[in-house]
Design a protein around this motif. Structure first.
Motif, PDB file in Angstrom:
ATOM      1  N   HIS A 128       0.910  -1.291   0.010  1.00  0.00           N
ATOM      2  CA  HIS A 128      -0.050   0.025   0.130  1.00  0.00           C
ATOM      3  C   HIS A 128       0.807   1.184  -0.024  1.00  0.00           C
ATOM      4  O   HIS A 128       1.636   1.185   0.796  1.00  0.00           O
ATOM      5  CB  HIS A 128      -1.093   0.104   1.066  1.00  0.00           C
ATOM      6  N   VAL A 129       0.551   2.183  -0.808  1.00  0.00           N
ATOM      7  CA  VAL A 129       1.421   3.265  -0.943  1.00  0.00           C
ATOM      8  C   VAL A 129       0.342   4.516  -0.413  1.00  0.00           C
ATOM      9  O   VAL A 129      -0.696   4.782  -0.714  1.00  0.00           O
ATOM     10  CB  VAL A 129       1.817   3.837  -2.330  1.00  0.00           C
ATOM     11  N   HIS A 130       0.887   5.292   0.570  1.00  0.00           N
ATOM     12  CA  HIS A 130       0.160   6.457   1.181  1.00  0.00           C
ATOM     13  C   HIS A 130       0.830   7.659   0.707  1.00  0.00           C
ATOM     14  O   HIS A 130       1.896   7.781   0.862  1.00  0.00           O
ATOM     15  CB  HIS A 130       0.016   6.314   2.927  1.00  0.00           C
ATOM     16  N   LEU A 131      -0.157   8.573  -0.078  1.00  0.00           N
ATOM     17  CA  LEU A 131       0.392   9.898  -0.274  1.00  0.00           C
ATOM     18  C   LEU A 131      -0.148  10.925   0.653  1.00  0.00           C
ATOM     19  O   LEU A 131      -1.160  11.004   0.738  1.00  0.00           O
ATOM     20  CB  LEU A 131       0.052  10.026  -1.515  1.00  0.00           C
ATOM     21  N   GLY A 132       0.755  11.940   1.382  1.00  0.00           N
ATOM     22  CA  GLY A 132       0.374  13.009   1.719  1.00  0.00           C
ATOM     23  C   GLY A 132      -0.340  13.969   1.143  1.00  0.00           C
ATOM     24  O   GLY A 132      -0.205  14.402   0.196  1.00  0.00           O
ATOM     25  N   HIS A 224      -7.833   7.811   9.341  1.00  0.00           N
ATOM     26  CA  HIS A 224      -6.873   8.096  10.218  1.00  0.00           C
ATOM     27  C   HIS A 224      -5.715   9.100   9.944  1.00  0.00           C
ATOM     28  O   HIS A 224      -5.343   9.819  11.077  1.00  0.00           O
ATOM     29  CB  HIS A 224      -6.328   7.053  10.789  1.00  0.00           C
ATOM     30  N   PHE A 225      -5.360   9.290   8.784  1.00  0.00           N
ATOM     31  CA  PHE A 225      -4.345  10.006   8.251  1.00  0.00           C
ATOM     32  C   PHE A 225      -4.664  11.041   7.248  1.00  0.00           C
ATOM     33  O   PHE A 225      -5.556  10.728   6.437  1.00  0.00           O
ATOM     34  CB  PHE A 225      -3.002   9.259   8.156  1.00  0.00           C
ATOM     35  N   PRO A 226      -4.032  12.041   7.084  1.00  0.00           N
ATOM     36  CA  PRO A 226      -4.158  13.179   5.851  1.00  0.00           C
ATOM     37  C   PRO A 226      -3.541  12.309   4.617  1.00  0.00           C
ATOM     38  O   PRO A 226      -2.605  13.009   3.800  1.00  0.00           O
ATOM     39  CB  PRO A 226      -3.674  14.292   6.061  1.00  0.00           C
ATOM     40  N   THR A 227      -4.161  11.240   4.243  1.00  0.00           N
ATOM     41  CA  THR A 227      -3.106  10.631   3.073  1.00  0.00           C
ATOM     42  C   THR A 227      -4.452   9.876   2.218  1.00  0.00           C
ATOM     43  O   THR A 227      -5.732   9.600   2.635  1.00  0.00           O
ATOM     44  CB  THR A 227      -2.334   9.350   3.573  1.00  0.00           C
ATOM     45  N   VAL A 228      -4.222   9.431   0.886  1.00  0.00           N
ATOM     46  CA  VAL A 228      -4.763   8.822   0.128  1.00  0.00           C
ATOM     47  C   VAL A 228      -4.103   7.561   0.015  1.00  0.00           C
ATOM     48  O   VAL A 228      -2.840   7.570  -0.311  1.00  0.00           O
ATOM     49  CB  VAL A 228      -5.110   9.462  -1.215  1.00  0.00           C
TER      50      VAL A 228
END
Length: 364
Positions: A128-132, A224-228
């Motif tokens: 999984h890649v999380h992008l801010g 939970h986080f500011p990510t996609v």
């Protein structure tokens, strides 16, 4: 430049048989004694033969790659100490007659009660890649912009051709297995963040899913986080391939945001077309044709990748040039993880395949 983080899920295998080893709790305890691993970096997963790691928030690809190698090596050593091995293959290639026990948490026990066989067969692992993102509105823009590229990303990342002692004939069997959950596959197009929140809330309030954690689309907003979060891809045999895919995803997201600011972009692809293209990618990987979202047609992988790199070119930096382009070209030459697994199985048999899975996971 968008910040990023990478999550990787791994299988624990018996080194002699290649069967899943239900030793996640023991390996996780041993990992806690590894000085190279920080507290909380190793997480439990659904079944007791799986573990997950997550990098810190990273600003460049070299930083992300360093964390992945550090965690793979340290967790691999913890697994070795507990008599099993770490394997970054996206589906368990071999199985025993008895299912692997579910991890003993309330959430996972409830999932097993609700979906017994589906949970038992969840011996699959992804990355999984999380992008801010600055806000959820930008996240929805990224979701809509990345939708057309999902089939190509899945084809490049395919690394699960074997399942229950069988060559499935698919490059990414994990994609098919995960597609059996009620809210999965490519997400729809959303008008804005309010539209996204309305639909996901409706799914929960209607009782169709238990909570927002069961929104398993290939791309979703984090609650939970500011990510996609881009979660369509199989876990990668090699750490540098995971970094390459993360770099591609970030470049595509950056281009998407720039296109939105300029009021341009790729037209949305019909949901049925996109779903069929994802299935095609899961079936063939990079061994045949792949779906090119810029033309809306099937084409050969080399041409599709060339068009992808041309599309992201204005957004690239030296990190992409070093960590994405050479690894991507190597993958096209040597084959993705699925192709390499099958080639190794045919040339060296079961023992040779297990040896390759272990060695390439930890970068040996």
């Amino acid at each position: 430049m968008l910040t990023l983080g990478i999550e990787e899920e791994y299988l624990l295998l018996d080194p002699a048989t290649g069967l899943p080893a239900a030793r996640a709790a023991q390996v996780r305890r041993a990992a806690g004694l590894q000085p190279a691993l920080e507290h909380g970096e190793v997480q439990r997963e659904l079944l007791q033969a799986q573990l997950e790691v997550a990098t810190p928030v990273c600003r460049d690809l070299e930083e992300a790659g360093g964390h992945l190698l550090r965690m793979r090596l340290a967790l691999g050593e913890a697994a070795r100490q507990e008599g099993c091995r770490l394997a970054a293959c996206a589906a368990a290639p071999f199985n025993d007659r008895l299912p692997v026990p579910v991890t003993d948490t309330v959430r996972y026990r409830t999932m097993h009660t609700d979906t017994r066989l589906l949970t038992d067969e969840q011996l699959i692992t992804g990355m999984h890649v999380h992008l801010g993102i600055p806000d959820r509105a930008a996240g929805v823009t990224v979701m809509n912009g990345l939708r057309p590229w999902l089939p190509l990303l899945i084809a490049l990342a395919a690394n699960s051709p074997l399942w229950q002692n069988t060559d499935t004939g698919f490059a990414s069997w994990r994609t098919l297995v995960f597609g059996r959950w009620p809210v999965s596959g490519p997400p729809p197009v959303f008008d804005d963040a309010g539209d996204y929140d309305r639909l996901t809330t409706l799914l929960v309030e209607s009782g169709l899913i238990r909570d927002l954690g069961q929104v398993y689309w290939h791309i979703r907003l984090s609650e939970h986080f500011p990510t996609v979060e881009i979660r369509a891809m199989d876990v990668q045999l090699r750490a540098d391939e995971a970094v390459m895919l993360a770099g591609l995803v970030r470049a595509l997201a950056t281009r998407t945001l720039a296109d939105a600011d300029a009021e341009r972009g790729i037209p949305p692809i019909e949901q049925e077309v996109l779903s069929a293209a994802v299935w095609h990618s899961a079936r063939y990987g990079c061994t045949g044709t792949v779906f090119d979202p810029l033309s809306g047609r099937l084409t050969n992988p080399d041409d599709a990748v060339a068009r992808l790199l041309d599309h992201t070119g204005p957004m690239t930096d030296s990190g992409v040039d070093r960590h994405v382009v050479p690894v991507l070209h190597r993958l096209l030459r040597e084959g993705n993880g699925a192709a390499r697994q099958l080639r190794r199985l045919r040339s060296a048999g079961r023992d040779g395949l297990v040896e390759m899975l272990i060695d390439q996971t930890t970068g040996v």
